[in-house]
Design a protein around this motif. Structure first.
Motif, PDB file in Angstrom:
ATOM      1  N   HIS A 145       5.967 105.931  18.189  1.00 42.17           N
ATOM      2  CA  HIS A 145       4.600 106.282  18.593  1.00 42.17           C
ATOM      3  C   HIS A 145       3.902 107.200  17.605  1.00 42.17           C
ATOM      4  CE1 HIS A 145       4.371 104.265  22.455  1.00 42.17           C
ATOM      5  NE2 HIS A 145       5.616 104.645  22.692  1.00 42.17           N
ATOM      6  N   HIS A 157       1.624  99.030  16.951  1.00 39.11           N
ATOM      7  CA  HIS A 157       2.397  98.604  18.136  1.00 39.11           C
ATOM      8  C   HIS A 157       1.521  97.934  19.167  1.00 39.11           C
ATOM      9  CE1 HIS A 157       1.456 101.600  21.287  1.00 39.11           C
ATOM     10  NE2 HIS A 157       1.732 102.598  20.482  1.00 39.11           N
ATOM     11  N   SER A 179      -1.074 104.454  16.371  1.00 39.73           N
ATOM     12  CA  SER A 179      -0.360 105.356  17.283  1.00 39.73           C
ATOM     13  C   SER A 179       0.026 106.631  16.538  1.00 39.73           C
ATOM     14  CB  SER A 179       0.896 104.635  17.819  1.00 39.73           C
ATOM     15  OG  SER A 179       1.436 105.302  18.951  1.00 39.73           O
ATOM     16  N   HIS A 181       1.098 109.872  18.222  1.00 36.37           N
ATOM     17  CA  HIS A 181       1.418 110.868  19.252  1.00 36.37           C
ATOM     18  C   HIS A 181       2.921 110.983  19.384  1.00 36.37           C
ATOM     19  CE1 HIS A 181       2.086 107.697  22.526  1.00 36.37           C
ATOM     20  NE2 HIS A 181       1.523 106.997  21.578  1.00 36.37           N
ATOM     21  N   GLU A 204      -0.371 103.923  27.796  1.00 37.40           N
ATOM     22  CA  GLU A 204      -1.230 103.937  26.608  1.00 37.40           C
ATOM     23  C   GLU A 204      -2.708 104.005  26.962  1.00 37.40           C
ATOM     24  OE1 GLU A 204      -0.831 103.811  23.219  1.00 37.40           O
ATOM     25  OE2 GLU A 204       1.348 104.059  23.232  1.00 37.40           O
TER      26      GLU A 204
HETATM   27 MN   LIG Z   1       1.553 104.760  21.170  1.00 36.47          MN
END
Ligand SMILES: [Mn+2]
Length: 245
Positions: A145, A157, A179, A181, A204
């Motif tokens: 992530h 992703h 992404s 995080h 998400e």
């Molecule tokens: Mn993510």
């Protein structure tokens, strides 16, 4: 024209350009996306909770953006060793901004930290560090992530978008997103429902039942200039705000 307030981040470490003459700032891609969607962005310099009512009163809606980790004490946990930088002044200011937005019936959108923060402000909790503290209940491997050093505008992703929410039909059922995080949503706050999951079950995107609160964990503002489909999340929010005015 929808006027949308963005509580700023701030640079509060010494740096070569400003040294210790610190600055409040917002990344241009958030304001660019709102402008492209026909809204007028207004940045709130980081202030005190007492100012929140007037700031929120001056706009039609609020966008909470990315940045530091949310202080875990705000959802009842002490920090684990994986905690990144937190910022108590920002947390306290944004807590008051979210409370005022709900009180004044102003729509709220969150992106990345903003998604995590709104969830916490509405009573939810976070996973402090996905890589070390999360075991996917669905048995799938954990998704990466934090895609750094992959470029910020590149999708990495997939999402599974659920039916009947603000994202449904806007990007297809399984869009690929960027992404950035390391924290994630654990429990959603009151009246919040998931709108999209990653394949490991990470939330998400989510919204409130009336869609006046909506949030995404990825960064559409970093993607829309190269892929116009990612302007849609901003456009739909601005359209929603205009319809409420
Ligand atoms: Mn993510």
């Amino acid at each position: 024209m929808a006027i949308i307030g963005i509580p700023s981040n701030h640079l509060n470490h010494p740096n070569p350009k400003h040294r210790t003459n610190y600055v409040d700032y917002t990344q241009q891609n958030y304001t660019a996306a709102l402008r492209e969607a026909g809204a007028l962005p207004v940045v709130f310099p980081m202030g005190s909770p007492e100012e929140a009512a007037e700031y929120v009163n001056s706009v039609d809606a609020v966008l909470l953006i990315g940045g530091q980790d949310v202080g875990p004490l705000f959802y009842g946990e002490d920090p684990t060793p994986q905690m990144g930088e937190t910022d108590r002044q920002r947390d306290l200011f944004e807590l008051a901004i979210v409370a005022e937005a709900r009180k004044q019936n102003k729509p709220l959108m969150g992106i990345c930290r903003g998604a995590q923060f709104i969830n916490v402000a509405l009573g939810g909790t976070l996973i402090q560090d996905i890589d070390t503290q999360y075991t996917p209940e669905n048995g799938n491997p954990i998704v990466k992530h934090d895609q750094f050093p992959v470029k910020w505008y590149e999708p990495t992703h997939r999402l599974d978008v659920l039916p009947d929410n603000f994202l449904t039909g806007t990007l297809g059922d399984n869009p690929i997103v960027n992404s950035f995080h390391h924290q994630g949503i654990k429990q959603l706050g009151a009246d919040l429902q998931p709108a999209a999951f990653a394949s490991d079950g990470t939330v998400e995107a989510y919204q409130s039942s009336d869609a006046s609160v909506r949030a995404v964990q990825y960064h559409p503002e970093m993607m829309f200039e190269r892929d116009k489909t990612h302007l849609r999340v901003f456009q739909d929010f601005v359209d929603y705000v205009n319809a409420q005015k």
